[in-house]
Design a protein around this motif. Structure first.
Motif, PDB file in Angstrom:
ATOM      1  N   SER A  47       0.815  -1.211   0.000  1.00 29.22           N
ATOM      2  CA  SER A  47       0.000   0.000   0.000  1.00 29.22           C
ATOM      3  C   SER A  47       0.849   1.262   0.000  1.00 29.22           C
ATOM      4  N   ALA A  48       2.107   1.154   0.403  1.00 31.01           N
ATOM      5  CA  ALA A  48       2.986   2.322   0.415  1.00 31.01           C
ATOM      6  C   ALA A  48       3.752   2.494  -0.883  1.00 31.01           C
ATOM      7  N   GLY A  49       4.083   1.394  -1.559  1.00 31.56           N
ATOM      8  CA  GLY A  49       4.997   1.464  -2.683  1.00 31.56           C
ATOM      9  C   GLY A  49       4.373   1.227  -4.034  1.00 31.56           C
ATOM     10  N   ASN A  50       3.056   1.281  -4.146  1.00 36.37           N
ATOM     11  CA  ASN A  50       2.431   1.023  -5.447  1.00 36.37           C
ATOM     12  C   ASN A  50       2.510   2.251  -6.343  1.00 36.37           C
ATOM     13  N   ALA A  51       1.960   2.128  -7.536  1.00 37.18           N
ATOM     14  CA  ALA A  51       2.060   3.211  -8.523  1.00 37.18           C
ATOM     15  C   ALA A  51       1.039   4.320  -8.307  1.00 37.18           C
ATOM     16  N   GLY A  52       0.147   4.173  -7.338  1.00 39.93           N
ATOM     17  CA  GLY A  52      -0.765   5.253  -6.996  1.00 39.93           C
ATOM     18  C   GLY A  52      -1.949   5.424  -7.921  1.00 39.93           C
ATOM     19  N   ALA A  53      -2.267   4.397  -8.722  1.00 37.21           N
ATOM     20  CA  ALA A  53      -3.323   4.546  -9.722  1.00 37.21           C
ATOM     21  C   ALA A  53      -4.634   3.928  -9.269  1.00 37.21           C
ATOM     22  N   PHE A  54      -5.730   4.614  -9.560  1.00 38.10           N
ATOM     23  CA  PHE A  54      -7.073   4.034  -9.486  1.00 38.10           C
ATOM     24  C   PHE A  54      -7.402   3.561 -10.900  1.00 38.10           C
ATOM     25  N   ALA A  55      -7.023   2.337 -11.184  1.00 41.64           N
ATOM     26  CA  ALA A  55      -7.052   1.824 -12.560  1.00 41.64           C
ATOM     27  C   ALA A  55      -8.410   1.219 -12.892  1.00 41.64           C
ATOM     28  N   PHE A  56      -9.452   2.049 -12.885  1.00 41.81           N
ATOM     29  CA  PHE A  56     -10.810   1.534 -13.079  1.00 41.81           C
ATOM     30  C   PHE A  56     -11.024   0.950 -14.478  1.00 41.81           C
ATOM     31  N   THR A  57     -10.194   1.323 -15.420  1.00 41.26           N
ATOM     32  CA  THR A  57     -10.312   0.767 -16.768  1.00 41.26           C
ATOM     33  C   THR A  57      -9.621  -0.578 -16.915  1.00 41.26           C
ATOM     34  N   ASP A  58      -8.914  -1.018 -15.888  1.00 43.03           N
ATOM     35  CA  ASP A  58      -8.102  -2.240 -15.977  1.00 43.03           C
ATOM     36  C   ASP A  58      -8.972  -3.449 -15.627  1.00 43.03           C
ATOM     37  N   ILE A  59      -9.939  -3.745 -16.494  1.00 41.04           N
ATOM     38  CA  ILE A  59     -10.911  -4.805 -16.208  1.00 41.04           C
ATOM     39  C   ILE A  59     -10.483  -6.170 -16.728  1.00 41.04           C
ATOM     40  N   LEU A  60      -9.463  -6.223 -17.567  1.00 45.16           N
ATOM     41  CA  LEU A  60      -9.042  -7.502 -18.136  1.00 45.16           C
ATOM     42  C   LEU A  60      -8.169  -8.255 -17.138  1.00 45.16           C
ATOM     43  N   PRO A  61      -8.487  -9.500 -16.832  1.00 47.06           N
ATOM     44  CA  PRO A  61      -7.699 -10.238 -15.836  1.00 47.06           C
ATOM     45  C   PRO A  61      -6.297 -10.535 -16.329  1.00 47.06           C
ATOM     46  N   LEU A  62      -5.366 -10.590 -15.380  1.00 49.51           N
ATOM     47  CA  LEU A  62      -4.000 -11.000 -15.730  1.00 49.51           C
ATOM     48  C   LEU A  62      -4.011 -12.417 -16.289  1.00 49.51           C
ATOM     49  N   ALA A  63      -4.863 -13.273 -15.740  1.00 51.49           N
ATOM     50  CA  ALA A  63      -5.031 -14.636 -16.256  1.00 51.49           C
ATOM     51  C   ALA A  63      -5.823 -14.563 -17.555  1.00 51.49           C
TER      52      ALA A  63
END
Length: 418
Positions: A47-63
């Motif tokens: 929670s401290a070191g992430n990229a700081g994005a609210f990536a609401f468009t990132d709906i595609l799963p990594l899998a």
């Protein structure tokens, strides 16, 4: 000081990261007494070191089939976007098999639908949550620019953008001149791009989580440093075993990120949670005139402007919780970033590694424990913990108070891997 070892609390939340503290504040807002326990304290992990994005468009799963196509090339580079340390490979093989099964087209479709619903809820809940917690001033709306090396890489992303379009996500495809108008200084190797204006960010994720911690204390909640080793359901609640003694609560929320599966084993549940070890380097604020977050998807990292500096980070190292960091990965991303953004000053950076809690189908576990409805799980958000924090907080508050959940939680059932 908080409650004594024997004094009961309405809810104990295990985890003082973005999910745990957001849930704790949502529970306080519903009138419950709340204590947060964390092995290290607020904002000590991803929670401290992430990229700081609210990536609401990132709906595609990594899998997904796309990841499977890229994985062999990525795995050939030990410092590339995806790596598995050879010594850890036997341990992670069962998880990888589940991941491979989750890449089947029908499973990807269902996961995308579920992720979209959770994203919509989280987007709707975010700004009211920021207003309620006094953190609205930290929100930024600079968008995100994804860049591609050549026509072939760009065209390979078009099916994914069509899925986003079908879900009402706005974006604009760009040529080199269009990208330069948004972000000057990109290498000429990037010929195409896609700009997503609805991609929000936070000024600094660590400052945001620490502000939530202070808000919780101001509203009467308590936060204590304690490592929870086991949970024991009782006749009237839950006993939490810690190194300092036993805590008692009417209900418990497990939001301990990548360490959550170790805690729930005490309840007899084997949840296939793995650790995406993420790396980054935070450079001084003047390192680059960065006007939007840039995603170098073919290389698995992003460059983000934060109030604390310019952060270059990402990639996935599936290496568990116990291996020491390999900061060669941070250095490799920094070298690439310099070649992609020639104006970037790479001096004076601070390297970092953190644990992202990841489940094989790219969806979090949100729901009751199998052993008792007095325990709620909220973990496994992968790289979307910040993004989905406000929505998850609302769902946790619904589950704890017995209110109908705001969305169908079946796709997120912690027991779906049985």
């Amino acid at each position: 000081m908080g409650a004594s070892l024997s004094e009961p609390t309405d809810v104990v939340v295990i985890g003082a990261g973005i999910i745990g503290l957001s849930a704790a504040l949502a529970l306080r807002a519903r009138g419950l007494s709340v204590m947060v326990l964390d092995r290290e304290g607020p904002a000590a992990g991803a929670s401290a070191g992430n990229a700081g994005a609210f990536a609401f468009t990132d709906i595609l799963p990594l899998a997904s089939p796309g990841t499977l196509r890229k994985a062999p090339r990525w795995l050939l580079d030990p410092l590339g976007p995806l790596s598995v340390p050879p010594a850890y490979a036997p341990r992670i093989l069962p998880w990888m098999l589940r991941f491979w099964r989750a890449c089947a087209p029908e499973r990807v479709r269902r996961a995308t639908e579920a992720q979209s619903v959770l994203m919509d809820l989280s987007r709707a809940a975010l700004e009211p949550f920021l207003d309620a917690t006094g953190t609205r001033a930290m929100l930024r709306t600079d968008g995100n620019l994804q860049v591609y090396e050549g026509q072939a890489e760009f065209e390979a992303t078009l099916p994914g953008w069509q899925v986003r379009a079908d879900h009402g996500i706005a974006f604009t495809h760009l040529d080199a001149a269009g990208m330069a108008a948004i972000q000057p200084g990109l290498s000429s190797r990037f010929t195409h791009g896609t700009f997503t204006p609805g991609w929000f960010s936070i000024a600094d994720p660590k400052d945001y989580v620490l502000a939530l911690a202070e808000r919780l204390r101001a509203e009467g909640g308590t936060i204590e440093r304690a490592a929870v080793t086991a949970l024991r359901p009782t006749a009237d609640g839950v006993a939490l075993l810690t190194q300092a003694g036993t805590r008692r609560a009417a209900q418990v929320v497990v939001a301990a990120g990548a360490f959550s599966h170790r805690i729930v084993r005490s309840l007899g549940e084997q949840i296939p949670l793995e650790t995406e070890r993420g790396y980054n380097t935070t450079l001084p604020a003047g390192a680059l005139d960065l006007r939007t977050q840039i995603t170098f998807g073919g290389h698995g990292f992003v460059v983000t402007r934060l109030s604390s500096g310019i952060r270059v980070g990402g990639a996935v190292e599936l290496g568990g919780l116990d291996r020491p960091p390999d900061f060669r990965r941070s250095a490799a991303m920094l070298r690439k970033a310099k070649s992609f953004l020639p104006g970037l000053n790479t001096e004076g950076g601070r390297p970092w590694m953190g644990f992202r809690p990841s489940l094989p189908d790219s969806l979090p576990a949100i729901g009751h424990a199998a052993a008792t409805r007095r325990i709620v799980y909220a973990f496994g958000h992968g790289h979307l913990g910040l993004t989905q924090s406000a929505g998850t907080a609302r769902l946790v508050a619904d589950l704890v108070t017995g209110a109908p959940p705001a969305i169908d939680l079946a796709p997120f059932s912690p027991q779906r891997f049985r």
